[in-house]
Design a protein around this motif. Structure first.
Motif, mmCIF file in Angstrom:
data_model
loop_
_atom_site.group_PDB
_atom_site.id
_atom_site.type_symbol
_atom_site.label_atom_id
_atom_site.label_comp_id
_atom_site.label_asym_id
_atom_site.label_seq_id
_atom_site.Cartn_x
_atom_site.Cartn_y
_atom_site.Cartn_z
ATOM 1 N N ARG A 1 0.796 -1.228 0.000
ATOM 2 C CA ARG A 1 0.000 0.000 0.000
ATOM 3 C C ARG A 1 0.833 1.285 0.000
ATOM 4 N NH1 ARG A 1 -4.206 -1.913 -1.876
ATOM 5 N NH2 ARG A 1 -5.896 -2.647 -0.550
ATOM 6 N N LEU A 2 2.076 1.222 0.466
ATOM 7 C CA LEU A 2 2.910 2.423 0.514
ATOM 8 C C LEU A 2 3.887 2.518 -0.648
ATOM 9 C CD1 LEU A 2 3.731 2.475 4.325
ATOM 10 C CD2 LEU A 2 2.235 4.045 3.095
ATOM 11 N N ALA A 3 3.893 1.528 -1.525
ATOM 12 C CA ALA A 3 4.903 1.461 -2.591
ATOM 13 C C ALA A 3 4.805 2.638 -3.572
ATOM 14 C CB ALA A 3 4.802 0.138 -3.336
ATOM 15 N N LYS A 4 3.625 3.046 -3.918
ATOM 16 C CA LYS A 4 3.445 4.165 -4.851
ATOM 17 C C LYS A 4 2.913 5.374 -4.095
ATOM 18 C CE LYS A 4 2.616 1.452 -8.975
ATOM 19 N NZ LYS A 4 1.690 1.102 -10.035
ATOM 20 N N GLY A 5 3.411 6.546 -4.459
ATOM 21 C CA GLY A 5 2.954 7.772 -3.809
ATOM 22 C C GLY A 5 3.364 7.846 -2.346
ATOM 23 N N TYR A 6 4.530 7.311 -2.043
ATOM 24 C CA TYR A 6 5.010 7.177 -0.666
ATOM 25 C C TYR A 6 4.972 8.502 0.103
ATOM 26 C CZ TYR A 6 8.191 5.917 3.149
ATOM 27 O OH TYR A 6 8.757 5.700 4.375
ATOM 28 N N GLY A 7 5.567 9.553 -0.443
ATOM 29 C CA GLY A 7 5.631 10.827 0.263
ATOM 30 C C GLY A 7 4.265 11.391 0.602
ATOM 31 N N GLY A 8 3.361 11.342 -0.354
ATOM 32 C CA GLY A 8 2.008 11.835 -0.114
ATOM 33 C C GLY A 8 1.270 11.025 0.933
ATOM 34 N N LYS A 9 1.479 9.715 0.915
ATOM 35 C CA LYS A 9 0.811 8.864 1.909
ATOM 36 C C LYS A 9 1.376 9.093 3.298
ATOM 37 C CE LYS A 9 -0.576 5.453 -1.473
ATOM 38 N NZ LYS A 9 -0.335 4.130 -2.052
ATOM 39 N N ILE A 10 2.679 9.335 3.384
ATOM 40 C CA ILE A 10 3.287 9.630 4.686
ATOM 41 C C ILE A 10 2.716 10.932 5.242
ATOM 42 C CG2 ILE A 10 5.476 10.224 5.845
ATOM 43 C CD1 ILE A 10 5.012 7.202 5.111
ATOM 44 N N PHE A 11 2.588 11.948 4.394
ATOM 45 C CA PHE A 11 1.986 13.208 4.826
ATOM 46 C C PHE A 11 0.542 12.975 5.287
ATOM 47 C CE2 PHE A 11 -0.590 16.987 3.793
ATOM 48 C CZ PHE A 11 -0.030 17.887 4.696
ATOM 49 N N SER A 12 -0.215 12.180 4.543
ATOM 50 C CA SER A 12 -1.613 11.934 4.874
ATOM 51 C C SER A 12 -1.773 11.201 6.201
ATOM 52 C CB SER A 12 -2.284 11.131 3.753
ATOM 53 O OG SER A 12 -2.261 11.864 2.555
ATOM 54 N N ILE A 13 -0.995 10.148 6.391
ATOM 55 C CA ILE A 13 -1.082 9.380 7.639
ATOM 56 C C ILE A 13 -0.571 10.231 8.801
ATOM 57 C CG2 ILE A 13 -0.252 7.334 8.862
ATOM 58 C CD1 ILE A 13 -0.162 5.934 6.067
ATOM 59 N N GLY A 14 0.504 10.986 8.593
ATOM 60 C CA GLY A 14 0.996 11.891 9.629
ATOM 61 C C GLY A 14 -0.042 12.934 10.004
ATOM 62 N N SER A 15 -0.787 13.406 9.013
ATOM 63 C CA SER A 15 -1.861 14.362 9.273
ATOM 64 C C SER A 15 -2.934 13.735 10.151
ATOM 65 C CB SER A 15 -2.483 14.845 7.957
ATOM 66 O OG SER A 15 -1.543 15.569 7.201
ATOM 67 N N TYR A 16 -3.273 12.480 9.873
ATOM 68 C CA TYR A 16 -4.260 11.775 10.699
ATOM 69 C C TYR A 16 -3.746 11.653 12.142
ATOM 70 C CZ TYR A 16 -7.159 8.304 12.850
ATOM 71 O OH TYR A 16 -7.980 7.664 13.754
ATOM 72 N N ILE A 17 -2.485 11.297 12.303
ATOM 73 C CA ILE A 17 -1.915 11.153 13.645
ATOM 74 C C ILE A 17 -2.024 12.475 14.404
ATOM 75 C CG2 ILE A 17 0.222 10.744 14.950
ATOM 76 C CD1 ILE A 17 1.021 8.841 12.552
ATOM 77 N N GLY A 18 -1.635 13.566 13.773
ATOM 78 C CA GLY A 18 -1.716 14.876 14.414
ATOM 79 C C GLY A 18 -3.145 15.283 14.733
#
Length: 163
Positions: A54-71
């Motif tokens: 699930r993280l293989a493509k669009g890694y940077g954007g997904k990290i930002f999105s999940i980090g946003s959820y955490i915050g």
């Protein structure tokens, strides 16, 4: 062009919808952070996203999105907490910061990257609970520590045409 704060809200909601499409409910509770750790356990290995996961493509954007959820989860569980963003810095998506009501500062995207690099020893759920344990009205869930035994990283399947 949207501001970082607008993007955070949008991407946090995107994360909830994306996880729901996999049958994972994220509800902005502290306990939902265990689901983030389970997801990372399944789709990362040795500090990297698993090929075909699930993280293989669009890694940077997904990290930002999940980090946003955490915050957003931290903010929703600790009244009077807020985001601190800087739209003028090139690393703005990585350095988004949450200031909790008691003055505690944290960087959810950076913590997420550390979790991916180091594994469960830098788990998102224990991190969130340690930041909010006095403030949030939720008890610690020891289920976190079973993740390592319950979930193994996915192994990418060989395409059928490769023998």
């Amino acid at each position: 062009m949207a501001t970082l704060l607008e993007d955070i809200k949008k991407q946090s909601d995107w994360t909830v919808k994306a996880f729901k499409s996999d049958g994972i409910e994220l509800d902005y509770s502290m306990g939902s952070l265990i689901e983030i750790d389970r997801f990372l356990q399944k789709y990362t290995k040795d500090g990297q996203p698993i090929k075909g996961g699930r993280l293989a493509k669009g890694y940077g954007g997904k990290i930002f999105s999940i980090g946003s959820y955490i915050g957003e989860t931290l903010i929703k569980n600790v009244p009077d907490s807020k985001w601190i963003t800087d739209d003028d810095t090139p690393e703005g998506e990585i350095s988004i910061e949450v200031n909790l009501a008691d003055g505690t500062r944290c960087w959810p995207v950076m913590r997420l990257m550390k979790r991916i690099k180091n594994g469960l020893e830098d788990g998102i759920y224990p991190y969130g609970v340690s930041l909010t344990n006095i403030k949030a009205d939720e008890k610690y869930d020891g289920a976190f520590w079973r993740i390592e035994k319950e979930i193994q990283p996915i192994e990418p399947k060989k395409p059928w045409w490769k023998f």
